[in-house]
Enzyme design. Sequence first.
Site, short mmCIF file in Angstrom:
data_model
loop_
_atom_site.label_atom_id
_atom_site.label_comp_id
_atom_site.label_asym_id
_atom_site.label_seq_id
_atom_site.Cartn_x
_atom_site.Cartn_y
_atom_site.Cartn_z
N ASP A 34 0.85 -1.19 0.00
CA ASP A 34 0.00 0.00 0.00
C ASP A 34 0.89 1.24 0.00
OD1 ASP A 34 -3.23 0.41 1.16
OD2 ASP A 34 -1.89 2.14 1.03
N GLU A 85 -7.59 4.79 -6.22
CA GLU A 85 -8.27 6.01 -5.78
C GLU A 85 -9.76 5.67 -5.89
OE1 GLU A 85 -7.18 8.81 -4.54
OE2 GLU A 85 -5.05 8.38 -4.75
N THR A 134 -15.90 -2.29 -9.40
CA THR A 134 -17.10 -1.69 -8.85
C THR A 134 -18.28 -1.80 -9.81
OG1 THR A 134 -18.06 0.49 -8.36
CG2 THR A 134 -16.10 0.48 -9.72
N ASP A 135 -19.50 -1.73 -9.27
CA ASP A 135 -20.68 -1.72 -10.14
C ASP A 135 -20.79 -0.41 -10.93
OD1 ASP A 135 -21.35 -0.01 -8.03
OD2 ASP A 135 -23.23 -1.01 -7.51
N GLU A 136 -20.02 0.61 -10.52
CA GLU A 136 -20.16 1.92 -11.16
C GLU A 136 -19.72 1.90 -12.62
OE1 GLU A 136 -19.16 5.25 -8.66
OE2 GLU A 136 -19.41 4.07 -6.84
N TYR A 183 -13.88 8.51 -11.95
CA TYR A 183 -13.58 7.32 -11.13
C TYR A 183 -14.01 6.06 -11.87
CZ TYR A 183 -14.47 3.63 -7.68
OH TYR A 183 -14.53 2.42 -7.02
N SER A 184 -15.29 6.01 -12.29
CA SER A 184 -15.76 4.76 -12.90
C SER A 184 -15.10 4.53 -14.26
CB SER A 184 -17.29 4.73 -13.00
OG SER A 184 -17.80 5.86 -13.62
N LYS A 187 -11.82 2.90 -13.45
CA LYS A 187 -11.99 1.50 -13.04
C LYS A 187 -12.35 0.64 -14.25
CE LYS A 187 -11.90 -0.13 -9.44
NZ LYS A 187 -10.77 -0.70 -8.63
N ASN A 212 -21.94 -0.70 -3.40
CA ASN A 212 -21.40 0.12 -2.30
C ASN A 212 -21.21 -0.71 -1.03
OD1 ASN A 212 -22.57 2.15 -4.17
ND2 ASN A 212 -22.00 3.58 -2.55
P1 NAD Z 1 -9.97 3.08 -0.01
O1 NAD Z 1 -9.84 4.41 -0.70
O2 NAD Z 1 -10.49 3.01 1.36
O3 NAD Z 1 -8.52 2.36 -0.01
C1 NAD Z 1 -7.67 2.37 -1.10
C2 NAD Z 1 -6.29 1.94 -0.63
O4 NAD Z 1 -5.42 1.94 -1.78
C3 NAD Z 1 -5.66 2.88 0.40
O5 NAD Z 1 -5.09 2.15 1.45
C4 NAD Z 1 -4.59 3.63 -0.39
O6 NAD Z 1 -3.47 4.03 0.40
C5 NAD Z 1 -4.21 2.60 -1.43
N1 NAD Z 1 -3.63 3.20 -2.63
C6 NAD Z 1 -4.13 4.25 -3.35
N2 NAD Z 1 -3.31 4.55 -4.36
C7 NAD Z 1 -2.29 3.66 -4.32
C8 NAD Z 1 -1.13 3.45 -5.11
N3 NAD Z 1 -0.86 4.24 -6.16
N4 NAD Z 1 -0.31 2.43 -4.80
C9 NAD Z 1 -0.55 1.64 -3.72
N5 NAD Z 1 -1.63 1.81 -2.92
C10 NAD Z 1 -2.48 2.81 -3.22
O7 NAD Z 1 -10.81 2.20 -1.03
P2 NAD Z 1 -11.87 1.02 -0.73
O8 NAD Z 1 -13.19 1.62 -0.54
O9 NAD Z 1 -11.31 0.11 0.29
O10 NAD Z 1 -11.87 0.29 -2.15
C11 NAD Z 1 -10.94 -0.75 -2.43
C12 NAD Z 1 -11.20 -1.27 -3.82
O11 NAD Z 1 -12.53 -1.75 -3.93
C13 NAD Z 1 -11.02 -0.20 -4.91
O12 NAD Z 1 -10.41 -0.80 -6.02
C14 NAD Z 1 -12.46 0.21 -5.23
O13 NAD Z 1 -12.57 0.65 -6.57
C15 NAD Z 1 -13.20 -1.09 -5.02
N6 NAD Z 1 -14.61 -0.98 -4.62
C16 NAD Z 1 -14.98 -0.19 -3.55
C17 NAD Z 1 -16.32 -0.13 -3.17
C18 NAD Z 1 -16.76 0.69 -1.97
O14 NAD Z 1 -17.96 0.81 -1.73
N7 NAD Z 1 -15.87 1.24 -1.18
C19 NAD Z 1 -17.29 -0.86 -3.87
C20 NAD Z 1 -16.87 -1.66 -4.95
C21 NAD Z 1 -15.53 -1.72 -5.30
P1 TYD Z 2 -20.37 7.77 -1.64
O1 TYD Z 2 -20.28 7.21 -0.26
O2 TYD Z 2 -19.44 8.85 -2.05
O3 TYD Z 2 -20.30 6.52 -2.65
P2 TYD Z 2 -20.55 6.48 -4.28
O4 TYD Z 2 -20.53 7.85 -4.81
O5 TYD Z 2 -19.39 5.66 -4.74
O6 TYD Z 2 -21.87 5.79 -4.44
O7 TYD Z 2 -21.84 8.33 -1.84
C1 TYD Z 2 -23.00 7.51 -1.67
C2 TYD Z 2 -24.21 8.35 -2.11
O8 TYD Z 2 -24.38 9.42 -1.17
C3 TYD Z 2 -24.03 9.00 -3.47
O9 TYD Z 2 -25.30 8.98 -4.15
C4 TYD Z 2 -23.62 10.43 -3.16
C5 TYD Z 2 -24.33 10.69 -1.83
N1 TYD Z 2 -23.62 11.63 -0.92
C6 TYD Z 2 -24.29 12.71 -0.37
O10 TYD Z 2 -25.48 12.94 -0.64
N2 TYD Z 2 -23.59 13.54 0.48
C7 TYD Z 2 -22.29 13.33 0.79
O11 TYD Z 2 -21.69 14.14 1.55
C8 TYD Z 2 -21.60 12.20 0.23
C9 TYD Z 2 -20.16 11.91 0.56
C10 TYD Z 2 -22.32 11.35 -0.62
#
Ligand code: NAD
Ligand code: TYD
Length: 377
Positions: A34, A85, A134-136, A183-184, A187, A212
């Site tokens: 990381d 990211e 991600t589903d996005e 972002y999407s 990905k 999510n």
């Molecule tokens: P997060 O932002 O909490 O964690 C990301 C991690 O990646 C961090 O620890 C960061 O330090 C590390 N990182 C970022 N850039 C890096 C780099 N260049 N080299 C090495 N490490 C790096 O993200 P998350 O929510 O835990 O998501 C993890 C994965 O799951 C991502 O690929 C995201 O697209 C995917 N995902 C997330 C969700 C969600 O709801 N959070 C849903 C579906 C898929």
């Molecule tokens: P988020 O947690 O950023 O996840 P994603 O955009 O990947 O779905 O946001 C979840 C939903 O909540 C999204 O529709 C955006 C909305 N949202 C707010 O309304 N206010 C906020 O401050 C944030 C962070 C998200």
Amino acid sequence: MRNILITGGAGFIGSHVVRLFVNKYPDYHIVNLDKLTYAGNLANLKDIETRPNYTFVRADIADLDEMRRVIREYEIDGIIHLAAESHVDRSIKDPFTFARTNVMGTLALLQAAKEYWESLPERYEGKRFYHISTDEVYGALELTHPEGVDAPFSTKASSGQKHEAYGELFFTEETKYNPHSPYSASKASSDHFVRAYHDTYGMPTIVTNCSNNYGPYQFPEKLIPLFINNIRHRKPLPVYGKGENVRDWLYVEDHARAIDTIFHEGRVADTYNIGGFNEWKNIDIIRVIIRTVDRLLGNPEGYSDELITFVTDRLGHDMRYAIDSRKLQRELGWEPSLQFEEGIEKTVRWYLDNQEWMDNITSGDYERYYEEMYKGR
Ligand code: NAD
Ligand code: TYD
């Protein structure tokens, strides 16, 4: 398979995956790689950091030479790639960082794994590159059902249906990619590179697309931890637009369990959608969070409703995500273990009980700590 590289293991989902693997597989050596960006936090892994089967490496996935070195040094034979990211709002402000990490970083990791695995006598045998997406990437679904039923209407029974005038009701593994946010888009691009490494070089890859996630250790820029923390500090709760957007929420440990199952039993070159059939309009989930936090803090019912503040909508805000995860349930027997009511209660309790974790982040202490620790390296 013995030496597993997990990227992004200091982040939200990655820390749950690392914990699960370190605890469940004492025979595996788990290497957590990381970069420790603002979203990476080693405090997420305090309970397992001294385990003999765990190693942390601070590195940037976009650094190809470093990826070559790490994969070779630890003789990696399985990769679970979560580093990314991950926040849509940041991607709108700074798309380049997303392209660099999510696209170029994934490509560097693929290339380094390819070179190492192709140099071995057994080549790709027993190897696996598992990419977490991600589903996005599928774009956005409409809010209203053609028969006039408002979302949430996600049940297993209604999943898999199509409507001529409406198109798809859910994202399936066959849904065409149609990403909207930087972002999407980043990905989606990384998913294509992963599949290209299978189709071109025969690398044993798997891609999963999850809805999510919510649960402990999520960085408080995302909706649920941000709002829990703001309620505690009586700060405004910024609801984008009218709060009508719909998201499909899965408890993070259920995602980690799915990753474990798919890593070990998933079909190479295949794709699985992961979700819990659990759609919520933002405004409805926000009301559940307010009610739960107020109850646990001993506030009267409705006490924090006044914090709801409708703000300008997110640019290009996707209206609705909804995952059809029946393939994963049918083929590999995975089911979410937690009902949403139980999951959200556990989550709110965790953030209220771990205020030090939250305060360290919001005060920036943890970033200063890493600067100190890694000075000169
Ligand atoms: P997060 O932002 O909490 O964690 C990301 C991690 O990646 C961090 O620890 C960061 O330090 C590390 N990182 C970022 N850039 C890096 C780099 N260049 N080299 C090495 N490490 C790096 O993200 P998350 O929510 O835990 O998501 C993890 C994965 O799951 C991502 O690929 C995201 O697209 C995917 N995902 C997330 C969700 C969600 O709801 N959070 C849903 C579906 C898929
Ligand atoms: P988020 O947690 O950023 O996840 P994603 O955009 O990947 O779905 O946001 C979840 C939903 O909540 C999204 O529709 C955006 C909305 N949202 C707010 O309304 N206010 C906020 O401050 C944030 C962070 C998200």
